[in-house]
Design a protein around this motif. Sequence first.
Motif, PDB file in Angstrom:
ATOM      1  N   ALA A  45       0.834  -1.208   0.000  1.00  0.00           N
ATOM      2  CA  ALA A  45       0.000   0.000   0.000  1.00  0.00           C
ATOM      3  C   ALA A  45       0.862   1.248   0.000  1.00  0.00           C
ATOM      4  N   GLN A  46       0.260   2.379  -0.350  1.00  0.00           N
ATOM      5  CA  GLN A  46       0.890   3.698  -0.267  1.00  0.00           C
ATOM      6  C   GLN A  46      -0.126   4.658   0.334  1.00  0.00           C
ATOM      7  N   ALA A  47       0.339   5.526   1.229  1.00  0.00           N
ATOM      8  CA  ALA A  47      -0.574   6.444   1.904  1.00  0.00           C
ATOM      9  C   ALA A  47      -0.950   7.627   1.030  1.00  0.00           C
ATOM     10  N   ASP A  48      -0.013   8.127   0.253  1.00  0.00           N
ATOM     11  CA  ASP A  48      -0.246   9.328  -0.547  1.00  0.00           C
ATOM     12  C   ASP A  48       0.142   9.041  -1.990  1.00  0.00           C
ATOM     13  N   ARG A  49      -0.852   8.750  -2.804  1.00  0.00           N
ATOM     14  CA  ARG A  49      -0.596   8.355  -4.186  1.00  0.00           C
ATOM     15  C   ARG A  49      -0.112   9.505  -5.064  1.00  0.00           C
ATOM     16  N   ARG A  50      -0.148  10.720  -4.554  1.00  0.00           N
ATOM     17  CA  ARG A  50       0.408  11.834  -5.328  1.00  0.00           C
ATOM     18  C   ARG A  50       1.919  11.699  -5.471  1.00  0.00           C
ATOM     19  N   PHE A  51       2.559  11.151  -4.455  1.00  0.00           N
ATOM     20  CA  PHE A  51       4.020  11.122  -4.421  1.00  0.00           C
ATOM     21  C   PHE A  51       4.605   9.716  -4.341  1.00  0.00           C
ATOM     22  N   HIS A  52       3.787   8.732  -4.016  1.00  0.00           N
ATOM     23  CA  HIS A  52       4.291   7.372  -3.848  1.00  0.00           C
ATOM     24  C   HIS A  52       3.471   6.409  -4.692  1.00  0.00           C
ATOM     25  N   GLY A  53       4.122   5.343  -5.137  1.00  0.00           N
ATOM     26  CA  GLY A  53       3.427   4.336  -5.914  1.00  0.00           C
ATOM     27  C   GLY A  53       3.147   4.795  -7.336  1.00  0.00           C
ATOM     28  N   GLY A  54       2.263   4.081  -7.997  1.00  0.00           N
ATOM     29  CA  GLY A  54       1.966   4.346  -9.398  1.00  0.00           C
ATOM     30  C   GLY A  54       2.854   3.513 -10.301  1.00  0.00           C
ATOM     31  N   PRO A  55       2.565   3.499 -11.596  1.00  0.00           N
ATOM     32  CA  PRO A  55       3.306   2.626 -12.523  1.00  0.00           C
ATOM     33  C   PRO A  55       4.804   2.890 -12.574  1.00  0.00           C
ATOM     34  N   GLU A  56       5.230   4.158 -12.394  1.00  0.00           N
ATOM     35  CA  GLU A  56       6.662   4.468 -12.489  1.00  0.00           C
ATOM     36  C   GLU A  56       7.412   4.210 -11.189  1.00  0.00           C
ATOM     37  N   LYS A  57       6.668   4.008 -10.119  1.00  0.00           N
ATOM     38  CA  LYS A  57       7.284   3.713  -8.811  1.00  0.00           C
ATOM     39  C   LYS A  57       6.566   2.509  -8.202  1.00  0.00           C
ATOM     40  N   ARG A 144      22.552   7.331  -1.057  1.00  0.00           N
ATOM     41  CA  ARG A 144      22.070   5.993  -0.694  1.00  0.00           C
ATOM     42  C   ARG A 144      20.543   6.032  -0.666  1.00  0.00           C
ATOM     43  N   THR A 145      19.950   6.218  -1.816  1.00  0.00           N
ATOM     44  CA  THR A 145      18.528   6.526  -1.898  1.00  0.00           C
ATOM     45  C   THR A 145      17.657   5.311  -2.182  1.00  0.00           C
ATOM     46  N   GLY A 146      18.199   4.296  -2.820  1.00  0.00           N
ATOM     47  CA  GLY A 146      17.376   3.242  -3.382  1.00  0.00           C
ATOM     48  C   GLY A 146      16.805   3.675  -4.723  1.00  0.00           C
ATOM     49  N   TRP A 147      16.003   2.795  -5.329  1.00  0.00           N
ATOM     50  CA  TRP A 147      15.473   3.106  -6.662  1.00  0.00           C
ATOM     51  C   TRP A 147      14.158   2.388  -6.884  1.00  0.00           C
ATOM     52  N   TYR A 148      13.507   2.772  -7.977  1.00  0.00           N
ATOM     53  CA  TYR A 148      12.192   2.224  -8.314  1.00  0.00           C
ATOM     54  C   TYR A 148      12.239   1.483  -9.646  1.00  0.00           C
ATOM     55  N   TYR A 149      11.280   0.545  -9.767  1.00  0.00           N
ATOM     56  CA  TYR A 149      11.050  -0.166 -11.019  1.00  0.00           C
ATOM     57  C   TYR A 149       9.628   0.096 -11.516  1.00  0.00           C
ATOM     58  N   ARG A 150       9.479   0.122 -12.829  1.00  0.00           N
ATOM     59  CA  ARG A 150       8.180  -0.091 -13.455  1.00  0.00           C
ATOM     60  C   ARG A 150       8.088  -1.565 -13.825  1.00  0.00           C
ATOM     61  N   VAL A 151       6.883  -2.094 -13.892  1.00  0.00           N
ATOM     62  CA  VAL A 151       6.686  -3.510 -14.190  1.00  0.00           C
ATOM     63  C   VAL A 151       6.374  -3.661 -15.672  1.00  0.00           C
ATOM     64  N   ILE A 152       7.282  -4.267 -16.402  1.00  0.00           N
ATOM     65  CA  ILE A 152       7.121  -4.482 -17.837  1.00  0.00           C
ATOM     66  C   ILE A 152       6.284  -5.727 -18.102  1.00  0.00           C
ATOM     67  N   GLU A 153       6.542  -6.789 -17.356  1.00  0.00           N
ATOM     68  CA  GLU A 153       5.760  -8.020 -17.451  1.00  0.00           C
ATOM     69  C   GLU A 153       5.374  -8.448 -16.040  1.00  0.00           C
ATOM     70  N   THR A 154       4.099  -8.646 -15.811  1.00  0.00           N
ATOM     71  CA  THR A 154       3.647  -9.109 -14.508  1.00  0.00           C
ATOM     72  C   THR A 154       4.053 -10.574 -14.312  1.00  0.00           C
ATOM     73  N   GLY A 155       4.039 -11.011 -13.060  1.00  0.00           N
ATOM     74  CA  GLY A 155       4.420 -12.383 -12.761  1.00  0.00           C
ATOM     75  C   GLY A 155       4.402 -12.635 -11.276  1.00  0.00           C
ATOM     76  N   THR A 156       5.212 -13.579 -10.831  1.00  0.00           N
ATOM     77  CA  THR A 156       5.356 -13.864  -9.405  1.00  0.00           C
ATOM     78  C   THR A 156       6.839 -13.940  -9.070  1.00  0.00           C
ATOM     79  N   VAL A 157       7.129 -13.641  -7.790  1.00  0.00           N
ATOM     80  CA  VAL A 157       8.507 -13.661  -7.329  1.00  0.00           C
ATOM     81  C   VAL A 157       8.495 -14.063  -5.861  1.00  0.00           C
ATOM     82  N   ALA A 158       9.585 -14.637  -5.399  1.00  0.00           N
ATOM     83  CA  ALA A 158       9.698 -15.048  -4.005  1.00  0.00           C
ATOM     84  C   ALA A 158      11.095 -14.731  -3.497  1.00  0.00           C
ATOM     85  N   ALA A 159      11.198 -14.498  -2.186  1.00  0.00           N
ATOM     86  CA  ALA A 159      12.521 -14.363  -1.572  1.00  0.00           C
ATOM     87  C   ALA A 159      13.316 -15.626  -1.856  1.00  0.00           C
ATOM     88  N   GLY A 160      14.581 -15.451  -2.191  1.00  0.00           N
ATOM     89  CA  GLY A 160      15.419 -16.568  -2.598  1.00  0.00           C
ATOM     90  C   GLY A 160      15.551 -16.692  -4.103  1.00  0.00           C
TER      91      GLY A 160
END
Length: 229
Positions: A45-57, A144-160
């Motif tokens: 989830a994201q609290a404020d969709r103006r600045f967080h989340g969305g397809p580019e983040k 040391r900011t970290g970074w964002y991804y857009r999702v090009i192809e949906t799927g599933t992922v797991a730790a490991g």
Amino acid sequence: MRVAILSLLTGPVAPLGDGGATSAIAKGPVAGPIAVGRLGLAGDAQADRRFHGGPEKAVHHYALDHAAAWRAELPGLPDLLERPGAFGENVSTSGLTEAETCVGDLWRAGSALLQVSQARQPCFKLNLRFGVPDMARRVQAGGRTGWYYRVIETGTVAAGDTLDLVERPHPDWPLSRLLHHFYVDRLDAAALRAIAALEPLSESWRALAARRLASGAVEDWRRRLGEAG
């Protein structure tokens, strides 16, 4: 290039600090495979969709590699920095930082395909998360900011699972270089022109570079960073 995914994390919107702010920055690890949709990990989830989340983040990645430097810089903090999730990330790895990640990189994560869209612009909620009044400024200044991804192809992922580099269209634009020109050498006209033309970079960051070129001035960061101004 192949990097192991140490942890995948999601979280709900919850109160943050004593001033009435809300955030989903406090995320916990997910057990088992999780669906990756166009807007990110299922259940996140994201609290404020103006600045967080969305397809580019859609998915936020932070390098656990930085934990040791943060512990040295802020020795009074509790054990928040001892485990993934301190910075509200969805993906935690070791062995991949802003210096080794480039704008437009395509990474296979499980069956999903992710593309690096931008670095993170730290905001005042990091100050509240850590109880450090200038934490957002520290994150920005240190790169040391970290970074964002857009999702090009949906799927599933797991730790490991692993992140596997599929394509690197802009090897000359690691995120560390991008961050240098946004936050250090801020009015280099040639660099700003190149950034504005970087097609895989998020539209908002390209527009920001174009505005600096047009105005010859750097935008005011104080409100975003939680500083009086």
